[in-house]
Design a protein around this motif. Sequence first.
Motif, PDB file in Angstrom:
ATOM      1  N   VAL A 184       0.823  -1.211   0.000  1.00  0.00           N
ATOM      2  CA  VAL A 184       0.000   0.000   0.000  1.00  0.00           C
ATOM      3  C   VAL A 184       0.856   1.259   0.000  1.00  0.00           C
ATOM      4  CG1 VAL A 184      -1.790   1.268   1.264  1.00  0.00           C
ATOM      5  CG2 VAL A 184      -1.821  -1.240   1.231  1.00  0.00           C
ATOM      6  N   ILE A 185       1.918   1.248   0.793  1.00  0.00           N
ATOM      7  CA  ILE A 185       2.774   2.425   0.957  1.00  0.00           C
ATOM      8  C   ILE A 185       4.002   2.297   0.065  1.00  0.00           C
ATOM      9  CG2 ILE A 185       4.057   3.844   2.596  1.00  0.00           C
ATOM     10  CD1 ILE A 185       1.053   3.739   3.122  1.00  0.00           C
ATOM     11  N   VAL A 186       4.240   3.293  -0.749  1.00  0.00           N
ATOM     12  CA  VAL A 186       5.426   3.315  -1.609  1.00  0.00           C
ATOM     13  C   VAL A 186       6.544   4.049  -0.865  1.00  0.00           C
ATOM     14  CG1 VAL A 186       6.402   4.081  -3.797  1.00  0.00           C
ATOM     15  CG2 VAL A 186       4.021   3.299  -3.691  1.00  0.00           C
ATOM     16  N   GLY A 187       7.679   3.377  -0.679  1.00  0.00           N
ATOM     17  CA  GLY A 187       8.789   4.006   0.035  1.00  0.00           C
ATOM     18  C   GLY A 187       8.481   4.164   1.517  1.00  0.00           C
ATOM     19  N   GLN A 188       9.011   5.238   2.105  1.00  0.00           N
ATOM     20  CA  GLN A 188       8.801   5.576   3.523  1.00  0.00           C
ATOM     21  C   GLN A 188       9.145   4.413   4.449  1.00  0.00           C
ATOM     22  OE1 GLN A 188       8.669   8.484   4.035  1.00  0.00           O
ATOM     23  NE2 GLN A 188       7.308   9.616   2.681  1.00  0.00           N
ATOM     24  N   ARG A 189      10.178   3.662   4.093  1.00  0.00           N
ATOM     25  CA  ARG A 189      10.576   2.512   4.904  1.00  0.00           C
ATOM     26  C   ARG A 189      10.956   2.933   6.324  1.00  0.00           C
ATOM     27  NH1 ARG A 189      11.972  -3.018   3.760  1.00  0.00           N
ATOM     28  NH2 ARG A 189      12.804  -3.879   5.687  1.00  0.00           N
ATOM     29  N   THR A 190      11.659   4.063   6.438  1.00  0.00           N
ATOM     30  CA  THR A 190      12.084   4.519   7.763  1.00  0.00           C
ATOM     31  C   THR A 190      10.886   4.804   8.653  1.00  0.00           C
ATOM     32  OG1 THR A 190      14.143   5.462   6.902  1.00  0.00           O
ATOM     33  CG2 THR A 190      13.371   6.284   9.022  1.00  0.00           C
ATOM     34  N   MET A 191       9.888   5.505   8.119  1.00  0.00           N
ATOM     35  CA  MET A 191       8.705   5.817   8.914  1.00  0.00           C
ATOM     36  C   MET A 191       7.996   4.536   9.359  1.00  0.00           C
ATOM     37  SD  MET A 191       5.424   8.282   8.082  1.00  0.00           S
ATOM     38  CE  MET A 191       5.131   7.623   6.442  1.00  0.00           C
TER      39      MET A 191
END
Length: 338
Positions: A35-42
Amino acid sequence: MSESPRSADDIAALTEKIKSESAFVDAVLREVQKVIVGQRTMIERVLIGLLVQGHVLLEGVPGLAKTLTLTTIARVLRLSFGRVQFTPDLLPGDLTGTSIWDPIERRFEPRKGPLFANLLLADEVNRAPAKVQSALLEAMQERRITIGTATFELPRPFFVMATQNPVEQEGTYPLPEAQVDRFLMKTVVGFPTRAEERQIMERMTEGHEAAAEHVVGPEELERASACVKSIYVDDKIKRYLVDLVFATREPAEVGGGKLKDLAPLIAYGASPRASISLNLAARAHAFLQHRAFVTPDDVKAIGLDVLRHRVALTFEAEAQEVKPDDVVRRVFEAVPVP
């Protein structure tokens, strides 16, 4: 908490246990990133907060998938989700709940507020006045709420992700440093890369949106949280954590004066909560890597997020345009790594 392992056999046994208990992590990340693209750190910071029962303050402009990230994680972990948009006219009762008169029973009945959720998004927390911020932070600390004369325990797990908009400062009430210290981490959320932005655009405009599936529930998360506490932290790592925190308080004493120039720039350094938070967050980071012991790399990975909101700078630092991130990075460069 179990006793720290001292032999190779102990560590080997603990490693097998951690690998088994953390097996769900990859599946959770995989589902969330449908669902979420990127933002692995968050995403990882939210999981770390959930694992050690800490809270996260996010700083970033609107539109970076903060709400979607939390709702997706709530779905994947089968947790309840609540969201409050903080505004200047918000009252503490709008968060905690209030007592409503029941004319039939002829008594006041408690009506629970949005704080009674496993995952709460406190959006633009700095737009509400101090008394509302205080009500939220008290609930974060005590994990219970009093409505009228009745006291209620908040659900477990209870995790708050509060957001601040770094751009619009008019009409805001900055969180006092002492209250910001209650957040386990402060994470700065950046913009996606070009490739990620194109993927986001295509998903949202061409009907490619995906749905995340359930992976584990609160019981498994509770068990994992207990398991994190058993992760081994060597004495050298513990000393390293304390050295980092003390370097923010006494920079002139570090490495033969390497940080002497920071002394007039720091109003006060990190509190003892920082040492605790570094320890817990590093353990959780090791857990996400399926490791039974903490390494200096775990500390470095979460160090900036744990310390940046705990270092208060002087007016001289502001005049020189020195930011807390600059100070923390200098500290990590100067303190010897075990």
